[in-house]
Design an enzyme around this catalytic site. Structure first.
Site, mmCIF file in Angstrom:
data_model
loop_
_atom_site.group_PDB
_atom_site.id
_atom_site.type_symbol
_atom_site.label_atom_id
_atom_site.label_comp_id
_atom_site.label_asym_id
_atom_site.label_seq_id
_atom_site.Cartn_x
_atom_site.Cartn_y
_atom_site.Cartn_z
ATOM 1 N N ARG A 131 0.845 -1.192 0.000
ATOM 2 C CA ARG A 131 0.000 0.000 0.000
ATOM 3 C C ARG A 131 0.888 1.253 0.000
ATOM 4 O O ARG A 131 1.970 1.258 0.606
ATOM 5 C CB ARG A 131 -0.844 -0.035 1.263
ATOM 6 C CG ARG A 131 -1.817 1.114 1.442
ATOM 7 C CD ARG A 131 -2.937 1.039 0.483
ATOM 8 N NE ARG A 131 -4.100 1.803 0.926
ATOM 9 C CZ ARG A 131 -5.097 2.135 0.122
ATOM 10 N NH1 ARG A 131 -5.067 1.792 -1.158
ATOM 11 N NH2 ARG A 131 -6.143 2.790 0.573
ATOM 12 N N THR A 409 -9.541 0.711 -10.211
ATOM 13 C CA THR A 409 -8.691 -0.166 -9.415
ATOM 14 C C THR A 409 -8.760 -1.404 -10.257
ATOM 15 O O THR A 409 -9.629 -1.521 -11.121
ATOM 16 C CB THR A 409 -9.314 -0.429 -8.011
ATOM 17 O OG1 THR A 409 -9.162 0.737 -7.216
ATOM 18 C CG2 THR A 409 -8.647 -1.585 -7.273
ATOM 19 N N THR A 427 -3.963 -0.403 -7.397
ATOM 20 C CA THR A 427 -4.730 0.753 -7.855
ATOM 21 C C THR A 427 -3.934 2.047 -7.805
ATOM 22 O O THR A 427 -2.905 2.145 -7.127
ATOM 23 C CB THR A 427 -5.989 0.904 -6.949
ATOM 24 O OG1 THR A 427 -6.843 1.924 -7.470
ATOM 25 C CG2 THR A 427 -5.638 1.265 -5.520
ATOM 26 N N ASN A 429 -6.090 4.521 -7.097
ATOM 27 C CA ASN A 429 -7.312 4.997 -6.449
ATOM 28 C C ASN A 429 -8.341 5.326 -7.523
ATOM 29 O O ASN A 429 -8.823 4.412 -8.173
ATOM 30 C CB ASN A 429 -7.080 6.174 -5.498
ATOM 31 C CG ASN A 429 -8.312 6.395 -4.612
ATOM 32 O OD1 ASN A 429 -9.080 5.448 -4.392
ATOM 33 N ND2 ASN A 429 -8.519 7.581 -4.112
ATOM 34 N N ASP A 451 -7.858 8.295 0.439
ATOM 35 C CA ASP A 451 -8.385 7.165 1.224
ATOM 36 C C ASP A 451 -8.195 7.380 2.728
ATOM 37 O O ASP A 451 -8.768 6.661 3.540
ATOM 38 C CB ASP A 451 -7.714 5.848 0.806
ATOM 39 C CG ASP A 451 -8.437 5.186 -0.360
ATOM 40 O OD1 ASP A 451 -9.513 5.674 -0.747
ATOM 41 O OD2 ASP A 451 -7.925 4.179 -0.883
ATOM 42 N N SER A 480 -7.786 0.838 3.347
ATOM 43 C CA SER A 480 -8.256 0.404 2.034
ATOM 44 C C SER A 480 -9.459 -0.522 2.178
ATOM 45 O O SER A 480 -9.730 -1.040 3.260
ATOM 46 C CB SER A 480 -7.121 -0.343 1.336
ATOM 47 O OG SER A 480 -7.571 -0.919 0.130
ATOM 48 N N GLY A 501 -13.629 -1.330 -6.923
ATOM 49 C CA GLY A 501 -14.943 -0.772 -6.592
ATOM 50 C C GLY A 501 -15.001 -0.061 -5.257
ATOM 51 O O GLY A 501 -16.086 0.060 -4.682
ATOM 52 N N GLY A 502 -13.850 0.397 -4.733
ATOM 53 C CA GLY A 502 -13.877 1.114 -3.453
ATOM 54 C C GLY A 502 -14.563 0.254 -2.401
ATOM 55 O O GLY A 502 -14.325 -0.953 -2.313
HETATM 56 O O1 DON Z 1 -8.020 1.183 -1.463
HETATM 57 C C1 DON Z 1 -9.184 1.449 -1.691
HETATM 58 O O2 DON Z 1 -10.116 1.003 -1.039
HETATM 59 C C2 DON Z 1 -9.525 2.360 -2.859
HETATM 60 N N1 DON Z 1 -8.374 3.187 -3.154
HETATM 61 C C3 DON Z 1 -9.923 1.536 -4.014
HETATM 62 C C4 DON Z 1 -10.325 2.366 -5.171
HETATM 63 C C5 DON Z 1 -11.174 1.666 -6.135
HETATM 64 O O3 DON Z 1 -11.476 0.517 -6.011
HETATM 65 C C6 DON Z 1 -11.660 2.488 -7.256
HETATM 66 N N2 DON Z 1 -12.365 1.705 -8.190
HETATM 67 N N3 DON Z 1 -13.364 1.320 -8.416
#
Ligand code: DON
Length: 599
Positions: A131, A409, A427, A429, A451, A480, A501-502
């Site tokens: 990370r 991501t 990712t 981000n 984040d 994350s 997908g965050g």
């Molecule tokens: O680490 C995380 O949770 C976020 N930076 C992930 C970002 C992400 O999945 C964006 N895409 N859909």
């Protein structure tokens, strides 16, 4: 699967003292992973037969020797070629990761970071944290304006970038589990950057949109990297050639990861980022370490789940969601029916309330992990779930509305013939990260600083309302949701899972795990099925267009607000067919590009 080279070094010195900073970190005072060992079983291919069902390129591929599923065709092909050359699953994962940095620039990266979960065929599990880290000059309120409101500084431009971890991460994985030489794993990416590759329609469209945004933000030099020489947009079929990135990758291939973190290239990157308004110092890069963490390992209805611990919240939330599913006996509810979606949404609501307030970088914050991971606690949390009615989130805790996700991501999965498996999610981000590349390098900067809880108590770009545990501190890693996960049963690999997908990442992985375990739905059916997500705040179920209207009506009757989104996640996964032990690789092509390959 450990390389002979490092095994010999081990035998010779009889200790790990001589291993470099990329090896499992025994000095950080953090959780340590066990040291991998070679077993005869790991080296011996296991008997497999082709799984039933049809291959359906590029979405579904069947094989017995190895499999790869990723978001981009060239990258998947690179991974398969490495496996065919005798590379380990980790070798292939590294090569896919470098290739995606070229061919899928919105999320593939060397300027970002991520997490890799590995399960060797002898059942040992490893979790690698690469990370990004806040630069030493970062501070809690660095993205607030004079009135204390969050600015876009954590999202756009060089100041949004954490210190990247990808190259160190891949080197650490290679050090422990690589079979082929490092340079062979970087070489395909060098060629793709240098010679170019033909753009597909989705990427060409994406680049046309993002280059406009880059120009609007004042990063015309970055936009030029992804346009024709005359400044017009590249179209489907045009070649994207990235000579600067090719040079950086060649340096990494020739000189190893150190070249990216120390020496001339690192100095240049730190200087250029600072010149452009960022806060990187060369010492931030040289002090960056990838860290081996103790993976979260637990049982779910006869299956072993291996997943990512903090600084990803993914594994903690996944365990809570599955433990609550078990307590609610969700497997008794028909798959994707209104009852199942309702009860699972109530579980998600509760798990996210905990996640957002309590979790952060384990090297900086004390977390009540024992309690959060205790199945008894999860059972307790289900006690006030009403089967007939939605619980308002305000009665669970407080929060604020979400903003739409910028979908980028990327997750990919690899297995090799011996059954070694890699789940990797990494990712920048949001799409194309900070929308700016480091001058002269073609390396896109991440915007991972967003984040952190840049303004504790206020929502970030994903609508997550987070607390002090995830405040910005120098050299800290931001929390994350990434959830690379591996499922096994009776000691045998069963599936390799993950998604972008965050916050929807973890709930996507939980739903895929439940499809396999609770309903025996194979991945080629489970991956395209609609997904549902709840993150406590905003108080709504977010789902996809393909959810049947009658399910929505039932959910609304119970008091849920339901909003449809074009897509949730992009799960490029692999399962081992329980009958034949053959591989079924599935790319999530109903939501975006991707390619599954196997042989
Ligand atoms: O680490 C995380 O949770 C976020 N930076 C992930 C970002 C992400 O999945 C964006 N895409 N859909």
């Amino acid at each position: 699967m450990r390389s002979l080279r490092s095994l010999v070094a081990l035998v010779l010195v009889g200790s790990f003292a001589c291993r470099d900073a990329t090896a499992p970190d025994h000095s950080s005072g953090t959780a340590q992973a066990p040291i991998p060992s070679v077993s005869a079983e790991a080296a011996a291919p296991k008997g497999r037969a082709m799984p039933s069902g049809a291959a359906e390129a590029p979405r579904v591929a069947l094989g017995i020797h190895g499999a790869v599923s990723s978001q981009e065709e060239n990258a998947t092909d690179v991974g398969l070629a490495i496996l065919k050359k005798g590379g380990s699953a980790v070798d292939a994962a590294i090569a896919v990761g470098f290739a995606l940095a070229v061919t899928h620039p919105s999320a593939g990266n060397i300027g970002g970071g991520g997490f890799m979960v590995i399960r060797t065929s002898d059942g040992k599990a490893f979790a690698l944290d690469y990370r990004e880290m806040a630069p030493a000059a970062a501070s809690r309120d660095m993205y607030l304006d004079k009135k204390g409101n969050p600015t876009r500084g954590s999202l756009d431009g060089p100041k949004a970038a954490g210190i990247p971890g990808t190259v160190r991460g891949f080197a650490a994985a290679h050090e422990e589990f690589g079979k082929l030489p490092w340079k062979d794993l970087v070489a395909p990416a060098v060629a793709l950057a240098k010679d170019g590759f033909a753009l597909d329609e989705e990427t060409a469209g994406d680049l046309a949109r993002v280059t406009k945004k880059m120009r609007d933000l004042g990063y015309a030099d970055t936009a030029k990297l992804f346009e024709k020489a005359d400044g017009s947009a590249l179209a489907k079929g045009d070649k994207l050639v990235q000579p600067e990135l090719a040079k950086v990758l060649q340096t990494i291939a020739d000189q190893g990861a150190d070249a990216f973190y120390t020496g001339a290239l690192a100095e240049k990157m730190a200087t250029e980022v600072e010149k452009a308004g960022g806060i990187w110092k060369a010492s931030d890069l040289s002090s960056y370490k990838a860290k081996w963490r103790d993976p979260i390992v637990f049982q779910y209805r006869g299956h072993e789940i291996v997943t990512m611990p903090p600084p990803s919240a993914g594994g903690v939330v996944l365990k809570q969601l599955l433990a609550m599913s078990q307590a609610l006996q969700l497997d008794k509810q028909p798959w994707r029916g209104a009852e199942e979606v309702h009860l699972f949404s109530e579980a998600m609501r509760r798990a996210y309330a905990d996640r957002n307030l309590l979790l952060g970088d384990p090297d900086f914050v004390k977390m009540p992990l024992e309690k959060l991971l205790d199945p008894a606690y999860a059972t307790e949390r289900t006690k006030n779930i009403d089967p007939a009615h939605a619980t308002p989130s305000k009665d669970v805790s407080a929060g604020l509305p979400a903003k739409p996700e910028s979908p980028q991501t990327t997750h990919y999965s690899v297995v090799d013939e011996a059954g070694n498996a890699v789940a990797n999610t990494y990712t920048l981000n949001t799409g194309y990260g900070a929308k700016v590349a480091i001058a002269g390098t073609g390396v896109l900067l991440n915007n991972e600083m967003d984040d952190f809880a840049t303004a504790p108590g206020k929502p970030n770009v994903f609508g997550l309302v987070q607390g002090e545990a995830n405040k910005i501190e120098p050299n800290k890693r931001m929390l994350s949701s990434m959830t690379p996960t591996i499922v096994s049963k009776d000691g045998e690999l069963r599936a390799v899972l993950g998604s972008p997908g965050g916050p929807t990442i973890t709930t996507t992985v939980a739903q895929l795990t439940r499809a396999l375990v609770d309903y025996q739905v194979p991945l080629d059916k489970a991956v395209p099925a609609f997904r549902a997500h709840h993150q406590w705040m905003p108080d709504e179920i977010i789902t996809e267009q393909s959810i049947p209207n009658e399910v929505v009506a039932e959910l609304e009757k119970k008091g849920h607000k339901v909003s449809r989104r074009e897509r949730i996640g992009h799960a490029n996964c692999i399962e081992v067919d329980p009958k034949t032990r053959g591989f079924r690789a599935v790319a999530d092509t109903s939501r975006a590009n991707g390619k599954a390959a196997a042989y």
